[in-house]
Structures are given as structure tokens and as C-alpha cells.
Design a protein around this motif. Structure first.
Motif, PDB file in Angstrom:
ATOM      1  N   MET A   1       0.847  -1.177   0.000  1.00 44.21           N
ATOM      2  CA  MET A   1       0.000   0.000   0.000  1.00 44.21           C
ATOM      3  C   MET A   1       0.896   1.246   0.000  1.00 44.21           C
ATOM      4  N   SER A   2       0.602   2.175  -0.879  1.00 43.50           N
ATOM      5  CA  SER A   2       1.415   3.383  -0.973  1.00 43.50           C
ATOM      6  C   SER A   2       1.034   4.365   0.139  1.00 43.50           C
ATOM      7  N   SER A   3       1.940   5.295   0.365  1.00 43.59           N
ATOM      8  CA  SER A   3       1.656   6.289   1.395  1.00 43.59           C
ATOM      9  C   SER A   3       0.446   7.136   1.008  1.00 43.59           C
ATOM     10  N   SER A   4       0.247   7.343  -0.275  1.00 47.15           N
ATOM     11  CA  SER A   4      -0.916   8.092  -0.744  1.00 47.15           C
ATOM     12  C   SER A   4      -2.210   7.367  -0.380  1.00 47.15           C
ATOM     13  N   GLN A   5      -2.222   6.052  -0.543  1.00 45.92           N
ATOM     14  CA  GLN A   5      -3.411   5.261  -0.181  1.00 45.92           C
ATOM     15  C   GLN A   5      -3.645   5.304   1.325  1.00 45.92           C
ATOM     16  N   GLU A   6      -2.569   5.197   2.104  1.00 47.36           N
ATOM     17  CA  GLU A   6      -2.696   5.245   3.558  1.00 47.36           C
ATOM     18  C   GLU A   6      -3.252   6.592   4.013  1.00 47.36           C
ATOM     19  N   ILE A   7      -2.738   7.653   3.432  1.00 50.27           N
ATOM     20  CA  ILE A   7      -3.218   8.991   3.782  1.00 50.27           C
ATOM     21  C   ILE A   7      -4.676   9.149   3.375  1.00 50.27           C
ATOM     22  N   SER A   8      -5.036   8.594   2.222  1.00 53.67           N
ATOM     23  CA  SER A   8      -6.432   8.654   1.776  1.00 53.67           C
ATOM     24  C   SER A   8      -7.352   7.937   2.756  1.00 53.67           C
ATOM     25  N   GLU A   9      -6.930   6.777   3.222  1.00 52.34           N
ATOM     26  CA  GLU A   9      -7.748   6.029   4.181  1.00 52.34           C
ATOM     27  C   GLU A   9      -7.912   6.809   5.485  1.00 52.34           C
ATOM     28  N   ILE A  10      -6.823   7.393   5.964  1.00 53.49           N
ATOM     29  CA  ILE A  10      -6.891   8.217   7.181  1.00 53.49           C
ATOM     30  C   ILE A  10      -7.825   9.403   6.939  1.00 53.49           C
ATOM     31  N   PHE A  11      -7.711   9.997   5.767  1.00 60.90           N
ATOM     32  CA  PHE A  11      -8.553  11.135   5.415  1.00 60.90           C
ATOM     33  C   PHE A  11     -10.030  10.765   5.482  1.00 60.90           C
ATOM     34  N   TYR A  12     -10.405   9.634   4.871  1.00 62.75           N
ATOM     35  CA  TYR A  12     -11.812   9.226   4.886  1.00 62.75           C
ATOM     36  C   TYR A  12     -12.336   9.057   6.308  1.00 62.75           C
ATOM     37  N   VAL A  13     -11.572   8.425   7.163  1.00 61.55           N
ATOM     38  CA  VAL A  13     -11.975   8.202   8.559  1.00 61.55           C
ATOM     39  C   VAL A  13     -12.114   9.536   9.295  1.00 61.55           C
ATOM     40  N   GLU A  14     -11.081  10.368   9.183  1.00 67.30           N
ATOM     41  CA  GLU A  14     -11.088  11.657   9.888  1.00 67.30           C
ATOM     42  C   GLU A  14     -12.168  12.596   9.346  1.00 67.30           C
ATOM     43  N   ALA A  15     -12.385  12.568   8.047  1.00 65.36           N
ATOM     44  CA  ALA A  15     -13.410  13.418   7.441  1.00 65.36           C
ATOM     45  C   ALA A  15     -14.804  13.032   7.944  1.00 65.36           C
ATOM     46  N   GLU A  16     -15.063  11.737   8.036  1.00 62.29           N
ATOM     47  CA  GLU A  16     -16.357  11.267   8.546  1.00 62.29           C
ATOM     48  C   GLU A  16     -16.547  11.682  10.002  1.00 62.29           C
ATOM     49  N   ASN A  47      -7.795  19.506   7.563  1.00 65.36           N
ATOM     50  CA  ASN A  47      -7.232  20.489   6.619  1.00 65.36           C
ATOM     51  C   ASN A  47      -5.792  20.141   6.250  1.00 65.36           C
ATOM     52  N   SER A  48      -5.020  19.678   7.223  1.00 70.50           N
ATOM     53  CA  SER A  48      -3.629  19.280   6.955  1.00 70.50           C
ATOM     54  C   SER A  48      -3.573  18.063   6.031  1.00 70.50           C
ATOM     55  N   ILE A  49      -4.446  17.098   6.281  1.00 72.57           N
ATOM     56  CA  ILE A  49      -4.488  15.900   5.434  1.00 72.57           C
ATOM     57  C   ILE A  49      -4.886  16.280   4.009  1.00 72.57           C
ATOM     58  N   VAL A  50      -5.846  17.184   3.880  1.00 70.57           N
ATOM     59  CA  VAL A  50      -6.261  17.659   2.555  1.00 70.57           C
ATOM     60  C   VAL A  50      -5.071  18.274   1.827  1.00 70.57           C
ATOM     61  N   SER A  51      -4.286  19.087   2.529  1.00 72.67           N
ATOM     62  CA  SER A  51      -3.096  19.698   1.913  1.00 72.67           C
ATOM     63  C   SER A  51      -2.110  18.638   1.441  1.00 72.67           C
ATOM     64  N   MET A  52      -1.891  17.618   2.279  1.00 74.45           N
ATOM     65  CA  MET A  52      -0.967  16.540   1.889  1.00 74.45           C
ATOM     66  C   MET A  52      -1.493  15.793   0.670  1.00 74.45           C
ATOM     67  N   LEU A  53      -2.786  15.488   0.656  1.00 74.31           N
ATOM     68  CA  LEU A  53      -3.364  14.763  -0.477  1.00 74.31           C
ATOM     69  C   LEU A  53      -3.280  15.585  -1.756  1.00 74.31           C
ATOM     70  N   LYS A  54      -3.501  16.884  -1.640  1.00 74.43           N
ATOM     71  CA  LYS A  54      -3.399  17.748  -2.818  1.00 74.43           C
ATOM     72  C   LYS A  54      -1.978  17.749  -3.366  1.00 74.43           C
ATOM     73  N   GLN A  55      -0.992  17.823  -2.472  1.00 74.21           N
ATOM     74  CA  GLN A  55       0.403  17.789  -2.913  1.00 74.21           C
ATOM     75  C   GLN A  55       0.726  16.470  -3.589  1.00 74.21           C
ATOM     76  N   LEU A  56       0.229  15.376  -3.012  1.00 69.42           N
ATOM     77  CA  LEU A  56       0.480  14.062  -3.608  1.00 69.42           C
ATOM     78  C   LEU A  56      -0.198  13.933  -4.966  1.00 69.42           C
ATOM     79  N   SER A  57      -1.430  14.446  -5.078  1.00 68.83           N
ATOM     80  CA  SER A  57      -2.132  14.331  -6.358  1.00 68.83           C
ATOM     81  C   SER A  57      -1.533  15.270  -7.397  1.00 68.83           C
TER      82      SER A  57
END
Length: 147
Positions: A1-16, A47-57
Motif C-alpha cells: 500500500m502506498s503512502s498516498s493510499q494510507e493517507i487517503s484512508e486516514i482522510f476518509y476516517v477523519e473526514a467522517e 485540513n492538513s491531510i487535505v493539503s498533503m493529499l493535494k500535494q500528492l495528487s
């Protein structure tokens, strides 16, 4: 699993969790200091996770599958938190500080009983905690005006 996928999973949980916290908080008209601190930390975390995901994307050529959720969460934060809940919390904190300060300044200078001194000490502690929380919330507010 890539770090991008891990961050995405954390994002979904935290966003909910954040969306649930915001919706729960909007039902109330008064919040404890711990509730205030918790929702601000969660908001800043998302907000921090969103910034990281945007940088990764931005650095990858593939389209991000979380883009829709990011936009949804940003809208929730903007419309429900920043424009509504945040303002209500700021007002509550300011009103609480004014009320506690008024109580403390209206105390007489006559000799005080042990109970009076204990009550006053609790009010000072409450005031300190509320002022500290207000300062924390104002830091978030400053971040909004710099965004």
C-alpha cells in the motif's frame, strides 16, 4: 500500500468523524472547552491531510479518487464550521469571559470566607481556561484570514 493510499484512508476516517462532530455541535448552543478544542484539532487535522493529499495528487499524473470527498469536506468546513459554528463558539467564549470577569470584579473587598475564596479561585481557573481556549480559537481564525 502506498503512502498516498494510507493517507487517503486516514482522510476518509477523519473526514467522517469531523462531519459527524460538526453536525452534533451545530445542534447545541453551548460547548465545553474540551468539545471546542477537540473539534478545532480535528478540523485542523483534516485540513492538513487535505493539503498533503493535494500535494500528492499534484505530483502524480493519475487522477485522485478522493478529489470529490476533498471538495465535499472543504465545503462542509467552509459552510458549516467556518461560517457558522466557529462564529458561535467565538461569541460563546467572548461572552463567557465577559461574564466571569464581571462576576470577579463585582466581588466585595470585605473579609471573605473560605468558601468565597474557593469559589473565586474556581472562577479564576475557569476564566484562565476560557481565555486560553479563546486564544487557541483565534489562532484558527488568523489562519482563515491568511488563507
Amino acid at each position: 500500500m502506498s503512502s498516498s493510499q494510507e493517507i487517503s484512508e486516514i482522510f476518509y476516517v477523519e473526514a467522517e468523524k469531523l462531519e459527524s462532530d460538526i453536525n452534533d455541535a451545530l445542534i447545541k448552543s453551548h460547548w465545553s472547552v474540551s468539545e471546542i478544542v477537540s473539534i478545532y484539532y480535528r478540523t485542523m487535522n483534516v485540513n492538513s491531510i487535505v493539503s498533503m493529499l493535494k500535494q500528492l495528487s499534484d505530483s502524480s499524473s493519475e487522477a485522485s479518487s478522493v478529489t470529490f470527498k476533498i471538495e465535499e469536506v472543504k465545503k462542509t468546513i467552509s459552510e458549516k464550521f467556518d461560517s457558522n459554528l466557529h462564529l458561535s463558539i467565538m461569541k460563546q467564549l467572548a461572552d463567557s469571559i465577559a461574564e466571569t470577569t464581571k462576576k470577579l470584579s463585582s466581588g466585595n473587598d470585605m473579609e471573605k470566607s473560605k468558601e468565597d475564596i474557593e469559589t473565586e479561585a474556581k472562577l479564576y481557573e475557569e476564566l484562565r481556561q476560557t481565555m486560553s481556549t479563546k486564544e487557541f480559537v483565534e489562532q484558527y481564525d488568523k489562519g482563515l484570514s491568511n488563507a
